[in-house]
Design a protein around this motif. Structure first.
Motif, PDB file in Angstrom:
ATOM      1  N   SER A   1       0.849  -1.196   0.000  1.00 31.22           N
ATOM      2  CA  SER A   1       0.000   0.000   0.000  1.00 31.22           C
ATOM      3  C   SER A   1       0.881   1.240   0.000  1.00 31.22           C
ATOM      4  CB  SER A   1      -0.921  -0.007   1.224  1.00 31.22           C
ATOM      5  OG  SER A   1      -1.954  -0.945   1.059  1.00 31.22           O
TER       6      SER A   1
ATOM      7  N   SER B   1       7.550   2.189  -2.901  1.00 30.99           N
ATOM      8  CA  SER B   1       7.348   1.302  -1.755  1.00 30.99           C
ATOM      9  C   SER B   1       7.578  -0.152  -2.166  1.00 30.99           C
ATOM     10  CB  SER B   1       5.966   1.502  -1.133  1.00 30.99           C
ATOM     11  OG  SER B   1       4.956   1.014  -1.984  1.00 30.99           O
TER      12      SER B   1
ATOM     13  N   GLU C   1      11.301  -0.446  -1.888  1.00 24.02           N
ATOM     14  CA  GLU C   1      11.617  -0.571  -0.460  1.00 24.02           C
ATOM     15  C   GLU C   1      11.356  -1.995   0.028  1.00 24.02           C
ATOM     16  OE1 GLU C   1      12.899   1.587   1.625  1.00 24.02           O
ATOM     17  OE2 GLU C   1      12.306   3.630   1.112  1.00 24.02           O
TER      18      GLU C   1
ATOM     19  N   LYS D   1      14.416  -9.363  12.164  1.00 21.74           N
ATOM     20  CA  LYS D   1      13.211  -8.969  11.433  1.00 21.74           C
ATOM     21  C   LYS D   1      13.563  -7.956  10.345  1.00 21.74           C
ATOM     22  CE  LYS D   1       9.681  -9.217  15.122  1.00 21.74           C
ATOM     23  NZ  LYS D   1       8.697  -8.414  15.875  1.00 21.74           N
ATOM     24  N   PRO D   2      12.821  -7.924   9.255  1.00 21.46           N
ATOM     25  CA  PRO D   2      13.017  -6.820   8.295  1.00 21.46           C
ATOM     26  C   PRO D   2      12.884  -5.491   9.034  1.00 21.46           C
ATOM     27  CG  PRO D   2      11.497  -8.457   7.404  1.00 21.46           C
ATOM     28  CD  PRO D   2      11.768  -8.853   8.825  1.00 21.46           C
ATOM     29  N   LYS D   3      13.642  -4.484   8.615  1.00 24.17           N
ATOM     30  CA  LYS D   3      13.719  -3.250   9.403  1.00 24.17           C
ATOM     31  C   LYS D   3      12.429  -2.439   9.431  1.00 24.17           C
ATOM     32  CE  LYS D   3      18.460  -2.915  10.207  1.00 24.17           C
ATOM     33  NZ  LYS D   3      19.740  -2.650   9.585  1.00 24.17           N
ATOM     34  N   VAL D   4      11.489  -2.772   8.574  1.00 24.49           N
ATOM     35  CA  VAL D   4      10.264  -1.976   8.521  1.00 24.49           C
ATOM     36  C   VAL D   4       9.018  -2.867   8.615  1.00 24.49           C
ATOM     37  CG1 VAL D   4       9.027  -0.145   7.316  1.00 24.49           C
ATOM     38  CG2 VAL D   4      11.487  -0.397   6.987  1.00 24.49           C
ATOM     39  N   TYR D   5       8.258  -2.658   9.668  1.00 27.67           N
ATOM     40  CA  TYR D   5       7.000  -3.378   9.849  1.00 27.67           C
ATOM     41  C   TYR D   5       6.093  -3.202   8.635  1.00 27.67           C
ATOM     42  CZ  TYR D   5       2.204  -4.043  11.404  1.00 27.67           C
ATOM     43  OH  TYR D   5       0.901  -4.423  11.483  1.00 27.67           O
ATOM     44  N   TYR D   6       5.973  -1.963   8.162  1.00 28.43           N
ATOM     45  CA  TYR D   6       5.036  -1.649   7.072  1.00 28.43           C
ATOM     46  C   TYR D   6       5.377  -2.399   5.787  1.00 28.43           C
ATOM     47  CZ  TYR D   6       1.733   1.253   4.432  1.00 28.43           C
ATOM     48  OH  TYR D   6       0.677   1.698   3.670  1.00 28.43           O
ATOM     49  N   PHE D   7       6.657  -2.783   5.623  1.00 24.51           N
ATOM     50  CA  PHE D   7       7.075  -3.490   4.404  1.00 24.51           C
ATOM     51  C   PHE D   7       7.356  -4.974   4.656  1.00 24.51           C
ATOM     52  CE2 PHE D   7       8.898   0.894   3.308  1.00 24.51           C
ATOM     53  CZ  PHE D   7       7.770   1.254   2.607  1.00 24.51           C
ATOM     54  N   ASP D   8       7.013  -5.471   5.834  1.00 24.75           N
ATOM     55  CA  ASP D   8       7.329  -6.864   6.184  1.00 24.75           C
ATOM     56  C   ASP D   8       6.414  -7.814   5.401  1.00 24.75           C
ATOM     57  OD1 ASP D   8       7.418  -9.417   7.419  1.00 24.75           O
ATOM     58  OD2 ASP D   8       8.131  -8.520   9.283  1.00 24.75           O
TER      59      ASP D   8
ATOM     60  N   LEU E   1       4.186 -10.464   7.009  1.00 21.98           N
ATOM     61  CA  LEU E   1       2.953  -9.938   7.609  1.00 21.98           C
ATOM     62  C   LEU E   1       1.950  -9.487   6.536  1.00 21.98           C
ATOM     63  CD1 LEU E   1       4.496  -7.841  10.547  1.00 21.98           C
ATOM     64  CD2 LEU E   1       3.630 -10.192  10.595  1.00 21.98           C
TER      65      LEU E   1
ATOM     66  N   TYR F   1      -5.081  -8.768  10.186  1.00 24.38           N
ATOM     67  CA  TYR F   1      -4.996  -7.336   9.873  1.00 24.38           C
ATOM     68  C   TYR F   1      -3.550  -6.854   9.976  1.00 24.38           C
ATOM     69  CZ  TYR F   1      -5.057  -2.405  11.325  1.00 24.38           C
ATOM     70  OH  TYR F   1      -4.782  -1.069  11.477  1.00 24.38           O
ATOM     71  N   HIS F   2      -3.075  -6.214   8.914  1.00 23.09           N
ATOM     72  CA  HIS F   2      -1.735  -5.628   8.957  1.00 23.09           C
ATOM     73  C   HIS F   2      -1.786  -4.107   8.850  1.00 23.09           C
ATOM     74  CE1 HIS F   2       1.930  -4.092   6.866  1.00 23.09           C
ATOM     75  NE2 HIS F   2       2.530  -4.786   7.799  1.00 23.09           N
ATOM     76  N   HIS F   3      -2.647  -3.613   7.969  1.00 25.90           N
ATOM     77  CA  HIS F   3      -2.848  -2.170   7.814  1.00 25.90           C
ATOM     78  C   HIS F   3      -4.191  -1.988   7.118  1.00 25.90           C
ATOM     79  CE1 HIS F   3      -1.423  -3.331   3.837  1.00 25.90           C
ATOM     80  NE2 HIS F   3      -2.046  -2.276   3.373  1.00 25.90           N
TER      81      HIS F   3
ATOM     82  N   ALA G   1      -1.059   3.848   4.451  1.00 21.91           N
ATOM     83  CA  ALA G   1      -2.087   3.715   5.483  1.00 21.91           C
ATOM     84  C   ALA G   1      -1.650   4.418   6.766  1.00 21.91           C
ATOM     85  CB  ALA G   1      -2.330   2.232   5.755  1.00 21.91           C
TER      86      ALA G   1
ATOM     87  N   HIS H   1      -0.709   3.322   9.477  1.00 26.68           N
ATOM     88  CA  HIS H   1       0.528   2.725   9.992  1.00 26.68           C
ATOM     89  C   HIS H   1       1.776   3.393   9.421  1.00 26.68           C
ATOM     90  CE1 HIS H   1      -1.631  -0.801  11.648  1.00 26.68           C
ATOM     91  NE2 HIS H   1      -0.580  -0.877  12.397  1.00 26.68           N
TER      92      HIS H   1
ATOM     93  N   GLU I   1       5.113   4.774  11.286  1.00 25.72           N
ATOM     94  CA  GLU I   1       6.476   4.481  10.808  1.00 25.72           C
ATOM     95  C   GLU I   1       7.267   5.775  10.619  1.00 25.72           C
ATOM     96  OE1 GLU I   1       7.980   1.644  10.300  1.00 25.72           O
ATOM     97  OE2 GLU I   1       6.563   0.098   9.674  1.00 25.72           O
TER      98      GLU I   1
ATOM     99  N   ARG J   1       2.407  -1.963  18.902  1.00 26.83           N
ATOM    100  CA  ARG J   1       2.740  -1.889  17.471  1.00 26.83           C
ATOM    101  C   ARG J   1       3.892  -0.911  17.254  1.00 26.83           C
ATOM    102  NH1 ARG J   1      -0.550  -3.402  13.561  1.00 26.83           N
ATOM    103  NH2 ARG J   1      -0.400  -5.254  14.839  1.00 26.83           N
TER     104      ARG J   1
ATOM    105  N   MET K   1       7.789  -1.542  15.747  1.00 32.88           N
ATOM    106  CA  MET K   1       8.449  -0.713  14.714  1.00 32.88           C
ATOM    107  C   MET K   1       9.754  -0.116  15.222  1.00 32.88           C
ATOM    108  SD  MET K   1       5.295   1.448  13.078  1.00 32.88           S
ATOM    109  CE  MET K   1       3.913   0.656  12.257  1.00 32.88           C
TER     110      MET K   1
ATOM    111  N   ARG L   1      12.695  -2.425  15.433  1.00 29.71           N
ATOM    112  CA  ARG L   1      13.265  -2.682  14.104  1.00 29.71           C
ATOM    113  C   ARG L   1      14.190  -1.544  13.671  1.00 29.71           C
ATOM    114  NH1 ARG L   1       9.387  -6.235  10.620  1.00 29.71           N
ATOM    115  NH2 ARG L   1       7.905  -7.042  12.133  1.00 29.71           N
ATOM    116  N   TYR L   2      13.888  -0.317  14.139  1.00 32.47           N
ATOM    117  CA  TYR L   2      14.744   0.832  13.798  1.00 32.47           C
ATOM    118  C   TYR L   2      15.960   0.928  14.714  1.00 32.47           C
ATOM    119  CZ  TYR L   2      11.057   2.600  10.706  1.00 32.47           C
ATOM    120  OH  TYR L   2      10.141   2.752   9.692  1.00 32.47           O
TER     121      TYR L   2
ATOM    122  N   VAL M   1      14.610   4.682   6.331  1.00 32.75           N
ATOM    123  CA  VAL M   1      13.739   4.409   5.181  1.00 32.75           C
ATOM    124  C   VAL M   1      13.587   5.648   4.297  1.00 32.75           C
ATOM    125  CG1 VAL M   1      11.527   3.440   4.461  1.00 32.75           C
ATOM    126  CG2 VAL M   1      12.477   2.819   6.679  1.00 32.75           C
TER     127      VAL M   1
ATOM    128  N   TYR N   1      11.544   6.008   1.863  1.00 30.86           N
ATOM    129  CA  TYR N   1      10.118   6.287   1.604  1.00 30.86           C
ATOM    130  C   TYR N   1       9.491   7.115   2.721  1.00 30.86           C
ATOM    131  CZ  TYR N   1       5.437   5.348  -0.293  1.00 30.86           C
ATOM    132  OH  TYR N   1       4.178   5.474  -0.845  1.00 30.86           O
TER     133      TYR N   1
END
Lengths: 394, 394
Positions: free
Chosen positions: A74, A79, A82, A232-239, A242, A256-258, B76, B78, B82, B106, B110, B113-114, B235, B237
């Motif tokens: 999204s 993105s 990324e 973990k991948p450094k970004v939750y939003y891009f994992d 998930l 639900y992720h986003h 989103a 989220h 981020e 949540r 995040m 991860r950072y 990031v 982005y």
């Protein structure tokens, strides 16, 4: 202190109608635009999940893949870049970027932020990368991840040897990321057959969808590597583990992720439906024929393509040298002012050197090609007259 | 191997009309939906930049801020979380998360991860965090960044002491991030006066816009810290210096950062325009009155609010205890099946314990409150009958 409501928001929304023949976004069809005025759905409603499933199937088709891990990020096309890098890279990993314009550098910026050791292999100006150049860089750097844009929209160069790069990456135990943002729909792309590990594309180019959702797919091999990450991948939003769970990719319950934009889903779904109805091969053929017609017309106008080798020219974003003494900006402004047609200038290494004419989706038709050629010619002539007029004033 | 075009995309798009009274998204008005079928604009076209400017002014108004660094993240809600964390955190920074539901956890995921050292300060179950609890945690951890949700949509708890937290953060040289995704429009929020360093909100809740663009604002103090970072934000982005340049926040020329969705911009612009026309105070008053009416109705039905203290109840997302012996899922399914009305279950700590009823934007009206109360009652009675029927079969 109180901040008052802004006066600008008392005026009505103003959106002019334009013909978008730059490097993207391209125009959306009425079908796509109308779909986006449908009522909003919740991000976990079964009807929304159903549309996501349909979009997923459409993406598998356009990438020619059976990958389970096929979904959308999204966000804008960036993105997708990324997410590809974020999921594959761990601290200290060696990453090699193929450079045929600006996008390899952009990917390099992202990868360094993720902690990678980044190297570049750069093509000669206005050329694609040869297998030899890339092999040489593989020998020197032994990358864990290799990134290349199939089509670089800043230079209008297409990389024709992705199949061979797939083989090369397997040989060197390397993961292959291919950016197809500008190329998909304008040229062949066979994700599985070519052993591509991650591919993503732009929704708003040849697909004819809205910007804001980025189709992406990960091979089983890439997924296995991601599942074995130490961190973990450094970004939750891009994992992607998930996101893929939300998209129902792994046979586990949807979590639900986003909050996905149902509006953009409707638009992308309709764009994909149209694309699938016409058929991948027919879409590619039409884009290529339109580009050929444009190239012939450019020659007839006495102009020159920026990419000298015909087989290295991207059919979707066509780069044309700005003739000596012509101000590209005046040409673009003329086309927009008089015809509401977007002709774009260069980007990065091509700034001020080229015009970029996009033939994508709705605008990849014979009529649009002939129209843009005629407008380009008129605009160039007019800008030349402009110079004379200016001189006469001295 | 050739992947065929999927059959599902030969069927027409199916989008039912629903009344979205869960925790969001809420329904969009016709004005917003119609705006989104406007033709697409290029992301650097002056008309698009003009709409971005208008959106920016609207966001300043709803946050009550004069911050230059006010913009949207293309993603989103989220992605707002981020961006807030990504720009403020450097490796090893101590970050404190206020917990009144799921969102602090949540944010913790995040932040780790950072590369942050993450601590939590957790409220008692069903309660907001007191100033004392937070001060105690500040003394113990000396955080560089403190995160709190003004309204936690998983529990329906509102944090009323943001102003005091602004003071506290200044005293401890800490940066205050406030998540207003679920609260904005339903309660007062004065970003500048309360000395909040980063605030972001959801477009698809009380604002009544589409999901996919997340309004965010950074204080001058936060921006100064970000400009002095030793390393780039992790990031690209979410890099607020780059995004802000694209949004024209810093008085420098606009530089392309990503392709924004003009479609979503139209929708958000119209939502903000409506919000501004009604006026912030009137919007907040309406949301609060609706919630009060709902709470009274809940009491009359013999049901109980989850949050015991009235002043700690979030007006936008109302949490109601699921009565003993009632299956929340059957209730939600009944409301959806019979009336196409969304009543939601819990999330995180409240799963199976509460119903969540959203009164946001278009759905924050007396009529909708009365409707949802009557449907909730009917659905609960019906689910009880269901149980009896089942028992009679034994």
């Amino acid at each position: 202190m109180e901040v008052p409501p802004p006066l600008v928001l008392k005026r009505p929304l103003y959106v002019p109608s334009k013909t978008l023949m730059g490097p993207g976004p391209s125009n959306c069809s009425h079908r796509v635009l109308e779909a986006m005025s449908n009522p909003v759905l919740g991000h976990m409603h079964p009807e929304c999940l159903q549309i996501m499933d349909e979009v997923k199937e459409g993406i598998k088709y356009i990438f020619q893949t059976l990958n389970d891990a096929t979904m959308c990020i999204s966000g804008a096309g960036h993105s997708g870049m990324e997410a590809a890098l974020c999921n594959l890279i761990e601290d200290g990993d060696v990453v090699l970027m193929g450079i045929t314009g600006v996008w390899g550098h952009r990917a390099g910026d992202m990868a360094r932020r993720y902690g990678a050791e980044v190297h570049y292999v750069e093509a000669s100006f206005g050329r694609a990368l040869s297998h030899e150049e890339i092999t040489f860089a593989f020998e020197a750097h032994r990358p864990k991840v290799f990134f290349i844009a199939q089509g670089d929209s800043s230079t209008g160069i297409i990389q024709q040897n992705i199949r061979e790069l797939g083989e090369l990456c397997r040989k060197y135990d390397c993961f292959l990321i291919v950016d197809t943002v500008a190329s998909l729909g304008g040229t062949e792309f066979l994700m599985d057959e070519w052993k591509v590990d991650v591919a993503y594309t732009g929704s708003q180019k040849s697909l004819g969808g809205p910007a804001g959702l980025t189709p992406i797919s990960f091979s089983k091999r890439a997924l296995t590597r991601i599942r074995k990450r130490k961190t973990k991948p450094k970004v939750y939003y891009f994992d992607i583990l998930l996101i893929g769970q939300y998209w129902g990719c792994y046979g586990t319950p949807r979590i639900y992720h986003h909050t996905i934009s149902s509006t953009l889903l409707y638009g992308l779904r309709e764009a994909l439906a149209h694309f699938c109805a016409v058929g991948l091969k027919a879409v590619v053929r039409r884009h290529q024929e339109c580009s050929k017609r444009l190239q012939l017309g450019i020659e007839e106008l006495g102009l020159e393509m920026f990419v000298s080798r015909e087989e290295e020219r991207l059919p979707t974003v066509n780069t044309i040298k700005v003739p000596f003494g012509v101000d590209w900006k005046k040409v673009a402004e003329y086309a927009m002012r008089k015809y509401s047609v977007e002709i774009s200038g260069g980007l990065g290494p091509t700034v001020e050197h080229v015009f970029r004419i996009g033939l994508m989706g709705e605008n990849a038709t014979v009529e649009r090609v002939d129209m843009v050629l005629s407008i380009l010619n008129e605009a160039i002539q007019s800008s030349k007259l402009g110079i004379k007029t200016d001189l006469s004033k001295i």
